[in-house]
Design a protein around this motif. Structure first.
Motif, PDB file in Angstrom:
ATOM      1  N   SER A  23       0.824  -1.205   0.000  1.00 30.76           N
ATOM      2  CA  SER A  23       0.000   0.000   0.000  1.00 30.76           C
ATOM      3  C   SER A  23       0.858   1.256   0.000  1.00 30.76           C
ATOM      4  CB  SER A  23      -0.911   0.035   1.236  1.00 30.76           C
ATOM      5  OG  SER A  23      -1.872  -0.981   1.145  1.00 30.76           O
ATOM      6  N   VAL A  24       0.389   2.242  -0.746  1.00 29.41           N
ATOM      7  CA  VAL A  24       0.937   3.587  -0.700  1.00 29.41           C
ATOM      8  C   VAL A  24      -0.230   4.470  -0.283  1.00 29.41           C
ATOM      9  CG1 VAL A  24       1.893   5.486  -2.048  1.00 29.41           C
ATOM     10  CG2 VAL A  24       2.679   3.154  -2.474  1.00 29.41           C
ATOM     11  N   PHE A  25      -0.084   5.169   0.836  1.00 27.64           N
ATOM     12  CA  PHE A  25      -1.151   6.040   1.304  1.00 27.64           C
ATOM     13  C   PHE A  25      -1.149   7.324   0.485  1.00 27.64           C
ATOM     14  CE2 PHE A  25      -0.533   3.347   5.061  1.00 27.64           C
ATOM     15  CZ  PHE A  25      -1.839   2.936   5.252  1.00 27.64           C
ATOM     16  N   VAL A  26      -2.331   7.696  -0.010  1.00 22.85           N
ATOM     17  CA  VAL A  26      -2.463   8.876  -0.861  1.00 22.85           C
ATOM     18  C   VAL A  26      -3.525   9.818  -0.304  1.00 22.85           C
ATOM     19  CG1 VAL A  26      -1.671   7.634  -2.918  1.00 22.85           C
ATOM     20  CG2 VAL A  26      -4.122   7.749  -2.428  1.00 22.85           C
ATOM     21  N   LEU A  27      -3.369  11.087  -0.631  1.00 24.61           N
ATOM     22  CA  LEU A  27      -4.294  12.096  -0.139  1.00 24.61           C
ATOM     23  C   LEU A  27      -5.589  12.112  -0.935  1.00 24.61           C
ATOM     24  CD1 LEU A  27      -1.735  14.979   0.459  1.00 24.61           C
ATOM     25  CD2 LEU A  27      -2.570  13.275   2.099  1.00 24.61           C
ATOM     26  N   ASP A  28      -5.523  11.752  -2.218  1.00 22.13           N
ATOM     27  CA  ASP A  28      -6.695  11.771  -3.088  1.00 22.13           C
ATOM     28  C   ASP A  28      -6.531  10.667  -4.127  1.00 22.13           C
ATOM     29  OD1 ASP A  28      -7.849  12.792  -5.855  1.00 22.13           O
ATOM     30  OD2 ASP A  28      -9.030  13.762  -4.273  1.00 22.13           O
ATOM     31  N   GLN A  29      -7.414   9.682  -4.117  1.00 25.03           N
ATOM     32  CA  GLN A  29      -7.268   8.543  -5.027  1.00 25.03           C
ATOM     33  C   GLN A  29      -7.377   8.935  -6.497  1.00 25.03           C
ATOM     34  OE1 GLN A  29     -10.087   5.636  -3.437  1.00 25.03           O
ATOM     35  NE2 GLN A  29      -8.378   4.226  -3.146  1.00 25.03           N
ATOM     36  N   GLU A  30      -8.255   9.855  -6.827  1.00 25.27           N
ATOM     37  CA  GLU A  30      -8.414  10.245  -8.231  1.00 25.27           C
ATOM     38  C   GLU A  30      -7.155  10.933  -8.749  1.00 25.27           C
ATOM     39  OE1 GLU A  30     -10.110   9.635 -11.594  1.00 25.27           O
ATOM     40  OE2 GLU A  30     -11.107   9.032  -9.765  1.00 25.27           O
TER      41      GLU A  30
ATOM     42  N   LEU B  46      -8.269   0.450  -5.284  1.00 26.74           N
ATOM     43  CA  LEU B  46      -7.574   0.853  -6.497  1.00 26.74           C
ATOM     44  C   LEU B  46      -6.138   0.356  -6.425  1.00 26.74           C
ATOM     45  CD1 LEU B  46      -7.319   2.512  -9.133  1.00 26.74           C
ATOM     46  CD2 LEU B  46      -6.908   4.531  -7.685  1.00 26.74           C
ATOM     47  N   THR B  47      -5.787  -0.542  -7.342  1.00 28.86           N
ATOM     48  CA  THR B  47      -4.413  -1.025  -7.393  1.00 28.86           C
ATOM     49  C   THR B  47      -3.843  -0.790  -8.785  1.00 28.86           C
ATOM     50  OG1 THR B  47      -4.880  -3.320  -8.026  1.00 28.86           O
ATOM     51  CG2 THR B  47      -4.885  -2.823  -5.665  1.00 28.86           C
ATOM     52  N   VAL B  48      -2.561  -0.468  -8.810  1.00 27.69           N
ATOM     53  CA  VAL B  48      -1.823  -0.272 -10.057  1.00 27.69           C
ATOM     54  C   VAL B  48      -0.566  -1.124  -9.996  1.00 27.69           C
ATOM     55  CG1 VAL B  48      -2.710   2.068 -10.423  1.00 27.69           C
ATOM     56  CG2 VAL B  48      -0.571   1.748  -9.141  1.00 27.69           C
ATOM     57  N   CYS B  49       0.057  -1.314 -11.146  1.00 27.31           N
ATOM     58  CA  CYS B  49       1.299  -2.091 -11.166  1.00 27.31           C
ATOM     59  C   CYS B  49       2.213  -1.545 -12.263  1.00 27.31           C
ATOM     60  CB  CYS B  49       1.023  -3.574 -11.363  1.00 27.31           C
ATOM     61  SG  CYS B  49       0.053  -3.969 -12.817  1.00 27.31           S
ATOM     62  N   PRO B  50       3.520  -1.682 -12.051  1.00 23.47           N
ATOM     63  CA  PRO B  50       4.440  -1.332 -13.131  1.00 23.47           C
ATOM     64  C   PRO B  50       4.151  -2.242 -14.327  1.00 23.47           C
ATOM     65  CG  PRO B  50       5.627  -1.600 -11.054  1.00 23.47           C
ATOM     66  CD  PRO B  50       4.223  -2.102 -10.840  1.00 23.47           C
ATOM     67  N   PRO B  51       4.286  -1.736 -15.557  1.00 22.79           N
ATOM     68  CA  PRO B  51       3.913  -2.527 -16.735  1.00 22.79           C
ATOM     69  C   PRO B  51       4.621  -3.881 -16.832  1.00 22.79           C
ATOM     70  CG  PRO B  51       4.550  -0.296 -17.363  1.00 22.79           C
ATOM     71  CD  PRO B  51       4.773  -0.411 -15.902  1.00 22.79           C
ATOM     72  N   ASP B  52       5.856  -3.961 -16.369  1.00 24.28           N
ATOM     73  CA  ASP B  52       6.596  -5.220 -16.465  1.00 24.28           C
ATOM     74  C   ASP B  52       6.543  -6.056 -15.186  1.00 24.28           C
ATOM     75  OD1 ASP B  52       7.281  -4.564 -19.045  1.00 24.28           O
ATOM     76  OD2 ASP B  52       9.268  -3.794 -18.518  1.00 24.28           O
TER      77      ASP B  52
ATOM     78  N   ASP C 159       5.534  11.677  -5.343  1.00 19.25           N
ATOM     79  CA  ASP C 159       4.244  11.566  -6.003  1.00 19.25           C
ATOM     80  C   ASP C 159       3.403  12.792  -5.642  1.00 19.25           C
ATOM     81  OD1 ASP C 159       3.033  11.080  -3.500  1.00 19.25           O
ATOM     82  OD2 ASP C 159       2.508   9.009  -3.952  1.00 19.25           O
ATOM     83  N   ASP C 160       2.183  12.842  -6.118  1.00 19.69           N
ATOM     84  CA  ASP C 160       1.343  14.017  -5.897  1.00 19.69           C
ATOM     85  C   ASP C 160       0.822  14.130  -4.471  1.00 19.69           C
ATOM     86  OD1 ASP C 160      -0.276  11.741  -6.442  1.00 19.69           O
ATOM     87  OD2 ASP C 160      -1.964  13.076  -6.840  1.00 19.69           O
TER      88      ASP C 160
END
Length: 136
Positions: free
Chosen positions: A9-16, A43-49, A124-125
């Motif tokens: 997990s990466v904690f973010v201030l705003d998911q969008e 919401l999960t993302v991954c590096p392309p490789d 990150d943002d």
């Protein structure tokens, strides 16, 4: 015996906003984007490789994990860049650095040869910071 890690997990201030940053600026792929009850989103993302490693972009909200006070404390820590760190790698640091800068990624350290390798640092943002290193 543990054999691998598949989520972090990466904690973010705003998911969008995090979605836009990780997908449109870093070039990550969306793995899962699903509602998880009223006002909640998985919401999960991954590096392309590396599709087997899902990075959960975890919103810091009052609820299951955080009381109102601890959510505010966590948001403060993340936005100050004092919480969250990761290491990413790329094939060509100079090229990737220029590509990401052109997309608006904020670097706090330009590519530099260190005793442990060739790296740059970016945020990150939300304020989480990451090392970006060149393979090999």
């Amino acid at each position: 015996m543990i054999t691998k890690m598949n989520h972090v997990s990466v904690f973010v201030l705003d998911q969008e906003s995090a979605f836009d940053f990780y997908v449109n600026k870093l070039g990550f792929k969306v793995h899962t984007d699903a509602p998880m009850g009223p006002g909640m989103r998985w919401l999960t993302v991954c590096p392309p490789d590396q599709p087997e490693l899902e990075i959960s972009l975890m919103s810091i909200d009052e609820g299951m994990m955080f009381s109102k006070e601890s959510a505010q404390q966590m948001r403060d820590l993340v936005s100050k860049g004092t919480f969250g760190f990761g290491v990413f790698e790329c094939d060509n640091l100079l090229v990737t650095y220029e590509e990401l800068k052109a997309k608006g990624v904020e670097f706090t350290k330009a590519p530099t040869q260190e005793f442990y390798g060739f790296e740059a640092l970016f945020k990150d943002d939300s304020g989480n910071w990451f090392s970006l290193g060149q393979k090999g």
